[in-house]
Each structure stands twice: as structure tokens, then as C-alpha cells.
Design a protein around this motif. Sequence first.
Motif, PDB file in Angstrom:
ATOM      1  N   PHE A  49      -1.264  -8.303  10.660  1.00  0.00           N
ATOM      2  CA  PHE A  49      -0.123  -7.077  10.823  1.00  0.00           C
ATOM      3  C   PHE A  49       0.915  -7.045   9.770  1.00  0.00           C
ATOM      4  CE2 PHE A  49      -1.322  -8.828  14.745  1.00  0.00           C
ATOM      5  CZ  PHE A  49      -1.913  -7.494  15.688  1.00  0.00           C
ATOM      6  N   LEU A  50       0.822  -5.692   9.270  1.00  0.00           N
ATOM      7  CA  LEU A  50       1.749  -5.455   8.014  1.00  0.00           C
ATOM      8  C   LEU A  50       3.064  -5.285   8.662  1.00  0.00           C
ATOM      9  CD1 LEU A  50      -0.547  -2.934   6.128  1.00  0.00           C
ATOM     10  CD2 LEU A  50       0.229  -5.222   5.286  1.00  0.00           C
ATOM     11  N   ASN A  51       3.883  -5.447   7.885  1.00  0.00           N
ATOM     12  CA  ASN A  51       5.400  -5.221   8.213  1.00  0.00           C
ATOM     13  C   ASN A  51       5.706  -3.628   8.964  1.00  0.00           C
ATOM     14  OD1 ASN A  51       8.450  -4.475   7.518  1.00  0.00           O
ATOM     15  ND2 ASN A  51       8.447  -6.481   7.631  1.00  0.00           N
ATOM     16  N   GLY A  52       6.219  -3.525   9.925  1.00  0.00           N
ATOM     17  CA  GLY A  52       6.314  -2.100  10.365  1.00  0.00           C
ATOM     18  C   GLY A  52       5.247  -1.736  11.454  1.00  0.00           C
ATOM     19  N   VAL A 106       1.872 -11.794  10.668  1.00  0.00           N
ATOM     20  CA  VAL A 106       2.852 -10.643  10.980  1.00  0.00           C
ATOM     21  C   VAL A 106       3.610 -10.554   9.884  1.00  0.00           C
ATOM     22  CG1 VAL A 106       2.491 -11.001  13.664  1.00  0.00           C
ATOM     23  CG2 VAL A 106       4.665 -12.043  12.625  1.00  0.00           C
ATOM     24  N   ASP A 107       4.374  -9.323   9.854  1.00  0.00           N
ATOM     25  CA  ASP A 107       5.293  -9.071   9.010  1.00  0.00           C
ATOM     26  C   ASP A 107       4.768  -9.028   7.289  1.00  0.00           C
ATOM     27  OD1 ASP A 107       6.991  -8.137  10.851  1.00  0.00           O
ATOM     28  OD2 ASP A 107       7.650 -10.364  11.018  1.00  0.00           O
ATOM     29  N   ILE A 108       3.568  -8.724   7.169  1.00  0.00           N
ATOM     30  CA  ILE A 108       2.882  -8.882   5.784  1.00  0.00           C
ATOM     31  C   ILE A 108       3.471  -8.052   4.825  1.00  0.00           C
ATOM     32  CG2 ILE A 108       0.691  -8.955   4.447  1.00  0.00           C
ATOM     33  CD1 ILE A 108      -0.600  -9.872   7.247  1.00  0.00           C
ATOM     34  N   VAL A 109       3.998  -8.380   3.826  1.00  0.00           N
ATOM     35  CA  VAL A 109       4.497  -7.379   2.593  1.00  0.00           C
ATOM     36  C   VAL A 109       3.917  -7.603   1.372  1.00  0.00           C
ATOM     37  CG1 VAL A 109       6.718  -7.005   3.826  1.00  0.00           C
ATOM     38  CG2 VAL A 109       6.317  -8.989   2.209  1.00  0.00           C
ATOM     39  N   SER A 110       3.741  -7.039   0.486  1.00  0.00           N
ATOM     40  CA  SER A 110       3.281  -7.234  -0.758  1.00  0.00           C
ATOM     41  C   SER A 110       4.327  -7.948  -1.577  1.00  0.00           C
ATOM     42  CB  SER A 110       3.052  -5.699  -1.641  1.00  0.00           C
ATOM     43  OG  SER A 110       1.973  -4.977  -1.092  1.00  0.00           O
ATOM     44  N   THR A 117       7.514  -5.169  -1.168  1.00  0.00           N
ATOM     45  CA  THR A 117       7.061  -3.799  -1.010  1.00  0.00           C
ATOM     46  C   THR A 117       6.628  -3.681   0.534  1.00  0.00           C
ATOM     47  OG1 THR A 117       6.786  -3.586  -3.237  1.00  0.00           O
ATOM     48  CG2 THR A 117       6.036  -1.908  -1.898  1.00  0.00           C
ATOM     49  N   LYS A 118       7.298  -3.139   1.198  1.00  0.00           N
ATOM     50  CA  LYS A 118       6.853  -2.734   2.502  1.00  0.00           C
ATOM     51  C   LYS A 118       6.121  -1.605   2.947  1.00  0.00           C
ATOM     52  CE  LYS A 118      10.948  -5.619   4.043  1.00  0.00           C
ATOM     53  NZ  LYS A 118      12.038  -5.739   4.699  1.00  0.00           N
ATOM     54  N   SER A 119       5.130  -1.744   3.807  1.00  0.00           N
ATOM     55  CA  SER A 119       4.349  -0.410   4.214  1.00  0.00           C
ATOM     56  C   SER A 119       3.719  -0.831   5.556  1.00  0.00           C
ATOM     57  CB  SER A 119       3.303  -0.054   3.133  1.00  0.00           C
ATOM     58  OG  SER A 119       2.349   0.843   3.765  1.00  0.00           O
ATOM     59  N   SER A 120       3.566   0.023   6.441  1.00  0.00           N
ATOM     60  CA  SER A 120       2.955  -0.372   7.775  1.00  0.00           C
ATOM     61  C   SER A 120       1.584  -0.091   7.774  1.00  0.00           C
ATOM     62  CB  SER A 120       3.526   0.534   9.053  1.00  0.00           C
ATOM     63  OG  SER A 120       3.461   1.764   8.504  1.00  0.00           O
ATOM     64  N   SER A 121       1.044   0.423   6.528  1.00  0.00           N
ATOM     65  CA  SER A 121      -0.575   0.769   6.500  1.00  0.00           C
ATOM     66  C   SER A 121      -1.065   0.144   5.278  1.00  0.00           C
ATOM     67  CB  SER A 121      -0.797   2.174   6.743  1.00  0.00           C
ATOM     68  OG  SER A 121      -0.046   2.903   5.645  1.00  0.00           O
ATOM     69  N   THR A 122      -0.473   0.079   4.068  1.00  0.00           N
ATOM     70  CA  THR A 122      -1.166  -0.430   2.842  1.00  0.00           C
ATOM     71  C   THR A 122      -0.419  -1.529   2.281  1.00  0.00           C
ATOM     72  OG1 THR A 122       0.138   1.082   1.672  1.00  0.00           O
ATOM     73  CG2 THR A 122      -1.838   2.073   2.505  1.00  0.00           C
ATOM     74  N   PHE A 123      -1.100  -2.287   1.195  1.00  0.00           N
ATOM     75  CA  PHE A 123      -0.360  -3.209   0.459  1.00  0.00           C
ATOM     76  C   PHE A 123      -0.629  -2.775  -1.143  1.00  0.00           C
ATOM     77  CE2 PHE A 123      -4.942  -4.037   1.106  1.00  0.00           C
ATOM     78  CZ  PHE A 123      -5.367  -4.645  -0.134  1.00  0.00           C
ATOM     79  N   GLN A 124       0.147  -3.637  -1.794  1.00  0.00           N
ATOM     80  CA  GLN A 124       0.062  -3.136  -3.172  1.00  0.00           C
ATOM     81  C   GLN A 124      -1.080  -4.053  -3.917  1.00  0.00           C
ATOM     82  OE1 GLN A 124       3.773  -2.815  -5.152  1.00  0.00           O
ATOM     83  NE2 GLN A 124       3.920  -0.629  -4.523  1.00  0.00           N
TER      84      GLN A 124
END
Length: 145
Positions: A49-52, A106-110, A117-124
Motif C-alpha cells: 500500500f502506497l502512502n495515502g 504500508v505507507d510506501i513512498v519513493s 515523494t508521496k503518492s497514493s497511486s504511483t512511485f517514482q
Amino acid sequence: MKRTILVLAAAVLVSPLAMARDSVLDIPLADVLAMPEAEGKLDGSVKFFLNGQKTPKIQKKMGSDTSNQKTNGVGKSDEFGCKWAALSALIAFQESAKQRGANAVVDIVSYYKKNETKSSSTFQCHAGNFVIGVALKGNYAKIGK
């Protein structure tokens, strides 16, 4: 005279390398999870799960971790290389989560160069002339079903 020609020739050959490329791509996490290559490598026992992003109820957080994965970009599109590097990061997270008794990250961020870098749908993802890399940071957790 020969020395001048050699110096100029070396400068011409090296100058493209000096102007290294660093293209930033935003890739949907769902695209990585849907890759045919993910089947058999991601077994479903650990959810990501990405952050957000909405998650099931978190019962317990079990520490954080980073995964910085690279792939050779030669002969690959930037997009495929990014997905491949991200899949490697998720596999590393999955193995570490299992060792800790977690069933989610959970709370995965780039986390490129330790900048979040936070996004609820993408990573960098960062694609260079020869190397493509993904750096992710997340928290291991035990979640409800």
C-alpha cells in the motif's frame, strides 16, 4: 599535434557521458503488481500500500525498511525497466515482511537519494543512460483481512 588530436577525440567520446540523463517517471504501483513477471514471485501473502492509499485496519506496525533496486537500462524501455526494478523492490519487501511476521508493507513512498515523494497511486523511478533505479521506503505491518 598528435596529443591535441587525442585530447579532442577523448573529449568528443566522453562528453555524452558527462551529460548523464536522469529522467523521472511516475509509474502506477498497480501496473507492477499486474505484470506477468510478478506471478510466482509475489505470492499474495504480503500486500503493498502506497502512502495515502486506503488500507485494511492496521493491527501492528513492525518497523520500516528501504529497498533500492537497479536494473541495466540497455535494451529496455524506461517504463519496463522501472517496473522491473520496482518488482525487485517489492520482492525484497515481501521476503523481509515474511521474516518479521508481517502481512503488509504500508505507507510506501519513493525514497530517491533519501528524498521522500508521496503518492497514493504511483512511485517514482529514475532512468539514466545505462541504469534504471527505484528506491522505496515502507513500514511492515500486520493488517486485518
